[in-house]
Design a protein around this motif. Structure first.
Motif, PDB file in Angstrom:
ATOM      1  N   ARG A  32       0.830  -1.202   0.000  1.00 41.11           N
ATOM      2  CA  ARG A  32       0.000   0.000   0.000  1.00 41.11           C
ATOM      3  C   ARG A  32       0.865   1.253   0.000  1.00 41.11           C
ATOM      4  O   ARG A  32       0.573   2.224  -0.704  1.00 41.11           O
ATOM      5  CB  ARG A  32      -0.934   0.018   1.206  1.00 41.11           C
ATOM      6  N   GLY A  33       1.951   1.250   0.757  1.00 44.84           N
ATOM      7  CA  GLY A  33       2.849   2.402   0.801  1.00 44.84           C
ATOM      8  C   GLY A  33       3.429   2.714  -0.566  1.00 44.84           C
ATOM      9  O   GLY A  33       3.524   3.873  -0.971  1.00 44.84           O
ATOM     10  N   SER A  34       3.814   1.672  -1.280  1.00 38.08           N
ATOM     11  CA  SER A  34       4.345   1.857  -2.622  1.00 38.08           C
ATOM     12  C   SER A  34       3.278   2.424  -3.549  1.00 38.08           C
ATOM     13  O   SER A  34       3.536   3.377  -4.299  1.00 38.08           O
ATOM     14  CB  SER A  34       4.854   0.512  -3.153  1.00 38.08           C
ATOM     15  N   ILE A  35       2.093   1.879  -3.492  1.00 40.09           N
ATOM     16  CA  ILE A  35       1.000   2.358  -4.334  1.00 40.09           C
ATOM     17  C   ILE A  35       0.604   3.783  -3.950  1.00 40.09           C
ATOM     18  O   ILE A  35       0.402   4.635  -4.824  1.00 40.09           O
ATOM     19  CB  ILE A  35      -0.197   1.396  -4.266  1.00 40.09           C
ATOM     20  N   ASP A  36       0.508   4.059  -2.653  1.00 38.64           N
ATOM     21  CA  ASP A  36       0.165   5.421  -2.200  1.00 38.64           C
ATOM     22  C   ASP A  36       1.173   6.445  -2.707  1.00 38.64           C
ATOM     23  O   ASP A  36       0.808   7.548  -3.122  1.00 38.64           O
ATOM     24  CB  ASP A  36       0.080   5.485  -0.678  1.00 38.64           C
ATOM     25  N   SER A  37       2.455   6.087  -2.684  1.00 33.66           N
ATOM     26  CA  SER A  37       3.496   6.991  -3.164  1.00 33.66           C
ATOM     27  C   SER A  37       3.309   7.278  -4.655  1.00 33.66           C
ATOM     28  O   SER A  37       3.434   8.425  -5.091  1.00 33.66           O
ATOM     29  CB  SER A  37       4.868   6.372  -2.904  1.00 33.66           C
ATOM     30  N   GLY A  45       0.962  14.815 -11.669  1.00 34.19           N
ATOM     31  CA  GLY A  45       1.238  14.674 -13.091  1.00 34.19           C
ATOM     32  C   GLY A  45       2.526  13.950 -13.411  1.00 34.19           C
ATOM     33  O   GLY A  45       3.012  14.009 -14.538  1.00 34.19           O
ATOM     34  N   VAL A  46       3.099  13.262 -12.423  1.00 35.23           N
ATOM     35  CA  VAL A  46       4.380  12.581 -12.606  1.00 35.23           C
ATOM     36  C   VAL A  46       4.158  11.072 -12.690  1.00 35.23           C
ATOM     37  O   VAL A  46       3.556  10.480 -11.796  1.00 35.23           O
ATOM     38  CB  VAL A  46       5.336  12.893 -11.430  1.00 35.23           C
ATOM     39  N   CYS A  47       4.646  10.468 -13.779  1.00 30.66           N
ATOM     40  CA  CYS A  47       4.634   9.012 -13.888  1.00 30.66           C
ATOM     41  C   CYS A  47       5.744   8.472 -12.986  1.00 30.66           C
ATOM     42  O   CYS A  47       6.857   8.990 -12.996  1.00 30.66           O
ATOM     43  CB  CYS A  47       4.875   8.571 -15.326  1.00 30.66           C
ATOM     44  N   ASP A  48       5.441   7.454 -12.220  1.00 27.62           N
ATOM     45  CA  ASP A  48       6.406   6.932 -11.260  1.00 27.62           C
ATOM     46  C   ASP A  48       6.450   5.414 -11.379  1.00 27.62           C
ATOM     47  O   ASP A  48       5.608   4.795 -12.024  1.00 27.62           O
ATOM     48  CB  ASP A  48       6.006   7.351  -9.839  1.00 27.62           C
ATOM     49  N   ALA A  85       3.146   3.470 -12.753  1.00 32.74           N
ATOM     50  CA  ALA A  85       1.963   4.325 -12.731  1.00 32.74           C
ATOM     51  C   ALA A  85       2.050   5.291 -13.893  1.00 32.74           C
ATOM     52  O   ALA A  85       3.064   5.971 -14.069  1.00 32.74           O
ATOM     53  CB  ALA A  85       1.881   5.097 -11.413  1.00 32.74           C
ATOM     54  N   TRP A  86       0.999   5.364 -14.676  1.00 32.78           N
ATOM     55  CA  TRP A  86       0.989   6.187 -15.887  1.00 32.78           C
ATOM     56  C   TRP A  86      -0.123   7.219 -15.827  1.00 32.78           C
ATOM     57  O   TRP A  86      -1.186   6.934 -15.329  1.00 32.78           O
ATOM     58  CB  TRP A  86       0.809   5.317 -17.127  1.00 32.78           C
ATOM     59  N   THR A  87       0.154   8.390 -16.378  1.00 32.93           N
ATOM     60  CA  THR A  87      -0.884   9.420 -16.468  1.00 32.93           C
ATOM     61  C   THR A  87      -1.708   9.164 -17.717  1.00 32.93           C
ATOM     62  O   THR A  87      -1.320   8.446 -18.597  1.00 32.93           O
ATOM     63  CB  THR A  87      -0.251  10.822 -16.573  1.00 32.93           C
TER      64      THR A  87
END
Length: 87
Positions: A32-37, A45-48, A85-87
């Motif tokens: 969850r921490g990874s996903i929340d980040s 607006g930042v892909c991570d 994670a993509w915008t």
């Protein structure tokens, strides 16, 4: 700081069609921490992305854990999970 999970394991069938995720409370909090980040970054607006590794692959985010039935059926331990994670 996100705690090291006691149990967060990803296992795949040999054909790769199915994955199994085993987790305890600390493991789910780590995921969850990874996903929340990544959600926070996306809201800006930042892909991570994030990497989760087993100790065998120089990490601590994933554990090497598999059910005996999975081992008998030829499943494979996943040592590296990449989350994007993509915008």
């Amino acid at each position: 700081m996100i705690e090291k999970p006691e149990l967060l394991s990803v296992v795949t069938k040999t054909d790769g069609d199915v994955i199994y995720i085993h987790a305890d409370l600390s493991g789910l909090k780590r995921l969850r921490g990874s996903i929340d980040s990544m959600i926070t970054e996306l809201e800006s607006g930042v892909c991570d992305h994030d990497h989760l590794h087993t100790e065998d692959w120089a990490g601590y985010e994933l554990t090497n854990t598999m059910l005996e039935s999975e081992r008998i059926n030829g499943c494979t331990q996943v040592h590296h999970v990449k989350l994007y994670a993509w915008t």
